[in-house]
Design a protein around this motif. Structure first.
Motif, PDB file in Angstrom:
ATOM      1  N   THR A  19       0.839  -1.199   0.000  1.00 42.22           N
ATOM      2  CA  THR A  19       0.000   0.000   0.000  1.00 42.22           C
ATOM      3  C   THR A  19       0.876   1.252   0.000  1.00 42.22           C
ATOM      4  OG1 THR A  19      -1.640  -1.220   1.308  1.00 42.22           O
ATOM      5  CG2 THR A  19      -1.880   1.180   1.213  1.00 42.22           C
ATOM      6  N   LYS A  20       1.828   1.253   0.915  1.00 43.00           N
ATOM      7  CA  LYS A  20       2.714   2.415   1.052  1.00 43.00           C
ATOM      8  C   LYS A  20       3.471   2.712  -0.239  1.00 43.00           C
ATOM      9  CE  LYS A  20       5.484   2.663   4.381  1.00 43.00           C
ATOM     10  NZ  LYS A  20       5.962   3.793   5.052  1.00 43.00           N
ATOM     11  N   ALA A  21       3.947   1.689  -0.923  1.00 48.05           N
ATOM     12  CA  ALA A  21       4.737   1.888  -2.147  1.00 48.05           C
ATOM     13  C   ALA A  21       3.946   2.653  -3.204  1.00 48.05           C
ATOM     14  CB  ALA A  21       5.206   0.541  -2.697  1.00 48.05           C
ATOM     15  N   ILE A  22       2.671   2.322  -3.347  1.00 43.65           N
ATOM     16  CA  ILE A  22       1.837   3.022  -4.333  1.00 43.65           C
ATOM     17  C   ILE A  22       1.621   4.469  -3.914  1.00 43.65           C
ATOM     18  CG2 ILE A  22      -0.479   3.114  -5.347  1.00 43.65           C
ATOM     19  CD1 ILE A  22      -0.370  -0.047  -5.193  1.00 43.65           C
ATOM     20  N   LEU A  23       1.328   4.690  -2.645  1.00 43.47           N
ATOM     21  CA  LEU A  23       1.136   6.064  -2.169  1.00 43.47           C
ATOM     22  C   LEU A  23       2.417   6.883  -2.346  1.00 43.47           C
ATOM     23  CD1 LEU A  23      -0.950   5.417   1.061  1.00 43.47           C
ATOM     24  CD2 LEU A  23      -1.772   6.070  -1.216  1.00 43.47           C
ATOM     25  N   GLU A  24       3.556   6.272  -2.103  1.00 41.40           N
ATOM     26  CA  GLU A  24       4.839   6.961  -2.293  1.00 41.40           C
ATOM     27  C   GLU A  24       5.083   7.265  -3.759  1.00 41.40           C
ATOM     28  OE1 GLU A  24       7.470   4.337  -0.152  1.00 41.40           O
ATOM     29  OE2 GLU A  24       6.688   5.054   1.780  1.00 41.40           O
ATOM     30  N   ASP A  25       4.735   6.334  -4.663  1.00 40.31           N
ATOM     31  CA  ASP A  25       4.869   6.588  -6.111  1.00 40.31           C
ATOM     32  C   ASP A  25       4.037   7.791  -6.541  1.00 40.31           C
ATOM     33  OD1 ASP A  25       6.618   4.488  -6.504  1.00 40.31           O
ATOM     34  OD2 ASP A  25       5.113   3.133  -7.353  1.00 40.31           O
ATOM     35  N   PHE A  26       2.896   7.972  -5.908  1.00 36.69           N
ATOM     36  CA  PHE A  26       2.010   9.089  -6.232  1.00 36.69           C
ATOM     37  C   PHE A  26       2.306  10.332  -5.393  1.00 36.69           C
ATOM     38  CE2 PHE A  26      -0.268   5.929  -8.538  1.00 36.69           C
ATOM     39  CZ  PHE A  26      -1.122   6.589  -9.414  1.00 36.69           C
ATOM     40  N   GLU A  27       3.339  10.252  -4.557  1.00 34.67           N
ATOM     41  CA  GLU A  27       3.768  11.354  -3.698  1.00 34.67           C
ATOM     42  C   GLU A  27       2.642  11.841  -2.776  1.00 34.67           C
ATOM     43  OE1 GLU A  27       5.295  14.103  -6.624  1.00 34.67           O
ATOM     44  OE2 GLU A  27       7.208  13.043  -6.713  1.00 34.67           O
ATOM     45  N   ILE A  28       1.944  10.872  -2.176  1.00 33.46           N
ATOM     46  CA  ILE A  28       0.845  11.183  -1.257  1.00 33.46           C
ATOM     47  C   ILE A  28       1.385  11.144   0.168  1.00 33.46           C
ATOM     48  CG2 ILE A  28      -1.409  10.437  -0.395  1.00 33.46           C
ATOM     49  CD1 ILE A  28      -1.425  11.505  -3.311  1.00 33.46           C
ATOM     50  N   ALA A 123      -4.758   1.363  -1.781  1.00 37.71           N
ATOM     51  CA  ALA A 123      -4.053   2.584  -2.188  1.00 37.71           C
ATOM     52  C   ALA A 123      -4.720   3.199  -3.408  1.00 37.71           C
ATOM     53  CB  ALA A 123      -2.583   2.285  -2.472  1.00 37.71           C
ATOM     54  N   HIS A 124      -5.042   2.384  -4.395  1.00 38.42           N
ATOM     55  CA  HIS A 124      -5.672   2.910  -5.616  1.00 38.42           C
ATOM     56  C   HIS A 124      -7.055   3.493  -5.324  1.00 38.42           C
ATOM     57  CE1 HIS A 124      -2.710   1.838  -8.622  1.00 38.42           C
ATOM     58  NE2 HIS A 124      -2.530   0.698  -7.974  1.00 38.42           N
ATOM     59  N   TYR A 125      -7.807   2.857  -4.452  1.00 36.69           N
ATOM     60  CA  TYR A 125      -9.127   3.372  -4.097  1.00 36.69           C
ATOM     61  C   TYR A 125      -9.000   4.714  -3.365  1.00 36.69           C
ATOM     62  CZ  TYR A 125     -14.060   3.135  -2.789  1.00 36.69           C
ATOM     63  OH  TYR A 125     -15.393   3.388  -2.642  1.00 36.69           O
ATOM     64  N   ALA A 126      -8.050   4.794  -2.451  1.00 42.48           N
ATOM     65  CA  ALA A 126      -7.805   6.053  -1.743  1.00 42.48           C
ATOM     66  C   ALA A 126      -7.402   7.154  -2.727  1.00 42.48           C
ATOM     67  CB  ALA A 126      -6.731   5.866  -0.677  1.00 42.48           C
ATOM     68  N   LEU A 127      -6.586   6.808  -3.706  1.00 47.41           N
ATOM     69  CA  LEU A 127      -6.176   7.785  -4.719  1.00 47.41           C
ATOM     70  C   LEU A 127      -7.389   8.294  -5.508  1.00 47.41           C
ATOM     71  CD1 LEU A 127      -2.944   6.020  -5.968  1.00 47.41           C
ATOM     72  CD2 LEU A 127      -3.050   8.201  -4.728  1.00 47.41           C
ATOM     73  N   LYS A 128      -8.308   7.404  -5.820  1.00 47.29           N
ATOM     74  CA  LYS A 128      -9.511   7.817  -6.544  1.00 47.29           C
ATOM     75  C   LYS A 128     -10.344   8.793  -5.713  1.00 47.29           C
ATOM     76  CE  LYS A 128      -9.974   3.989  -9.719  1.00 47.29           C
ATOM     77  NZ  LYS A 128     -10.951   3.224 -10.489  1.00 47.29           N
ATOM     78  N   ILE A 129     -10.415   8.555  -4.413  1.00 42.80           N
ATOM     79  CA  ILE A 129     -11.138   9.484  -3.543  1.00 42.80           C
ATOM     80  C   ILE A 129     -10.433  10.837  -3.528  1.00 42.80           C
ATOM     81  CG2 ILE A 129     -11.845   9.967  -1.161  1.00 42.80           C
ATOM     82  CD1 ILE A 129     -12.152   6.883  -0.804  1.00 42.80           C
ATOM     83  N   LEU A 130      -9.115  10.822  -3.349  1.00 43.63           N
ATOM     84  CA  LEU A 130      -8.355  12.083  -3.339  1.00 43.63           C
ATOM     85  C   LEU A 130      -8.477  12.818  -4.665  1.00 43.63           C
ATOM     86  CD1 LEU A 130      -5.060  11.021  -1.514  1.00 43.63           C
ATOM     87  CD2 LEU A 130      -6.955  12.360  -0.575  1.00 43.63           C
ATOM     88  N   LYS A 140      -2.308  11.809 -12.527  1.00 45.49           N
ATOM     89  CA  LYS A 140      -1.421  10.673 -12.277  1.00 45.49           C
ATOM     90  C   LYS A 140      -2.176   9.349 -12.399  1.00 45.49           C
ATOM     91  CE  LYS A 140       1.999  12.998  -9.355  1.00 45.49           C
ATOM     92  NZ  LYS A 140       2.624  13.026  -8.025  1.00 45.49           N
ATOM     93  N   LEU A 141      -3.420   9.334 -11.937  1.00 46.89           N
ATOM     94  CA  LEU A 141      -4.235   8.121 -12.074  1.00 46.89           C
ATOM     95  C   LEU A 141      -4.512   7.800 -13.538  1.00 46.89           C
ATOM     96  CD1 LEU A 141      -6.896   8.315  -9.221  1.00 46.89           C
ATOM     97  CD2 LEU A 141      -5.244   6.494  -9.608  1.00 46.89           C
TER      98      LEU A 141
END
Length: 161
Positions: A19-28, A123-130, A140-141
């Protein structure tokens, strides 16, 4: 911090790194905490109830076995909670899945699939919400989705040529 990630045990850290790796890739901006719904209930309550004032927009909670952590998080906040069933139990996460999806009306938890795919999808679902309120995350998505599409098309092309 945009996202608070909570896990119930130190043994969940390797799992949640997906999870963390994806959030870090997206600089979240995110924070990871170890807290247990059963063993540290007061600390869990303090972490969750203090998350919003720290700028948190979403909580991701990973739990195995009885998997009460996501539901406890949802009980203490109005922030969206995403639950990940960890597959570390004798029932291979089936118990966790049922614990997370069987929430009472009014205390929702979004439940991902069991295991590593669930850790990544959280992580991807959280990114969609953000992305609903952040154009940079949305762009980025779109780029990430296009890369996945291209990888499939290239694979198809390679086997059919």
């Amino acid at each position: 911090m945009d996202i608070l990630i909570v896990v119930g045990s130190k043994s969940d850290l390797d799992f949640i790194n997906h999870t963390k790796a994806i959030l870090e890739d997206f600089e979240i901006k995110h924070e990871l905490r170890i807290t247990s719904a059963h063993r540290t209930p007061e600390e869990t309550k303090a972490i969750i109830t203090g998350a919003e004032e720290k700028g948190c927009k979403i909580i991701i909670a990973a739990a195995g076995f009885a998997a009460h952590l996501p539901g406890v998080c949802a009980a203490y906040t109005n922030l969206p909670v995403i639950g990940i069933p960890v597959d570390n139990s004798p029932l291979k996460g089936e118990d966790s899945l049922h614990s997370i999806v069987m929430m009472p009306a009014g205390v929702p938890v979004a439940c991902m699939t069991v295991g590593v795919a669930g850790a990544k999808n959280a992580a991807h679902y959280a990114l969609k919400i953000l992305a609903l309120g952040d154009k940079v995350v949305k762009e980025k998505l779109v780029h990430a989705k296009n890369k996945m599409r291209e990888a499939v098309l290239l694979s198809d092309e390679a086997i059919n040529s």
